[in-house]
Design a protein around this motif. Sequence first.
Motif: not given
Length: 332
Positions: A40-45, A69-79
Motif C-alpha cells: 500500500p502507498v501511504r500518504i501522510v497528511v 493496483g495497491q491501496p492508498v492509505v491516508v495517515e493523519n499526523r497533525p501538529g
Amino acid sequence: MVYARIGTRLARGFLLLSSAAAAALAACLPARADWVPTQPVRIVVPYAAGGGADIVVRRVGERAKDVLGQPVVVENRPGAGTAIGAMAVQNSAPDGHTLLLATSTTLAVNPNLQRRLTYAPEKFVPVAGLQSLPFMLNVSKDSPVKSLQELHAYAVAHPGRLNYGTLGQGSSNHVLGGLLGQRAAPGVMPIHYQSAGPAILALMRGDIHVYFDGISTSIPRLASGDLRGLAVTGKQRVRAAPAIPTVAEAGYPELGLTIWYGLVAPPGTPASIVQKLNSVFNQVLAQEAIVHSMQADGTEPLVLSPGQFGELIREDREVWGDAIRSLQIRLD
C-alpha cells in the motif's frame, strides 16, 4: 517589492495553465512501467482528519488505488505547524510507498517564518500537484461593506476600528490580512483564533469584520446567505461564484496569494518512481468526476509535471517570503 513579485507570479500563472493543459494531455498516456508498488502507498497528511487537505487526498487516493493496483492509505499526523508529518516522511524509505501531502504552508510559508525548522523543505522530491485554492475575503451578511473599495472607504472613515480574523501568528490569512492593512484597509488589526470554526462564527456574529477563508468553505456559506464575499485571491473568478471579482479586478493585485496541495516524496526517491506516481495522479486529476467536484468547491485540479511542481514550490517560497518580510513577521 512584494507587489512586483506578485504581479510576475500572476503573469506566470497563465503560462502555468498552458503547461498544466499539456500535462493533462500527457496524463492520458500510459504510465511508465519502470516501477510498480509492491505494498500500500501511504500518504501522510500533516493535518487533522476532516479538513480540506484531508478530504481531497482521500478523494484522489480512492481513485488512484485502481491505477496503482495497491491501496492508498491516508495517515493523519497533525501538529507543530505540519512539522510532525513532514519529519515522518522525510525519514521514510525513498521507495515510493510513502508520500507527504505538502501544502504552501509546509514548503513555502514555514521556511520564511521559522528560524529553526525540524525538517528540510528543499530536500523533498516534488511528485505531483493536486489542487489550487484561492482565498475569499468575506464579511458578515449584515456588514455595510459590499466591495473592497467600500472596505477601503470604511477603514479610512473609521480609523482603528476594523479587525480581521486569522488562524494564528504567521498563518496564511494572517499574512493576507497584513497585506490588506498595508493599502486596502489601513489600520485593520488581527484577532487570532486556533481554528477556522471559531473564526467563522466570530465573523457571522460581527465580532470580527473581515476574514480570508478558504474558497471551498466559503462557497456554501455564500450560498446560504450567511456571508458576503468581497473578492477572491486567485488569478481568475471561480466558477462556483462567478459574480465575485478577483482582488486584481478590485484594484488590489498585491492580495493575489493562493495556496495549493500536492504530493512530495522522501529525499533520494528515484526519478522512475516519481515519474510513475506523477502519471498515476495526473490521470486521476483528469477524471471528469474529480474535475467537477473541485470546481464545485471553487478550486481547480493542479495538473503538473514534477519539474513544474518544483518550480511552483520555489516561486511560491519567494512570493510568500516577500510578503512575510514586508510585514516583519517572524516565529522563533
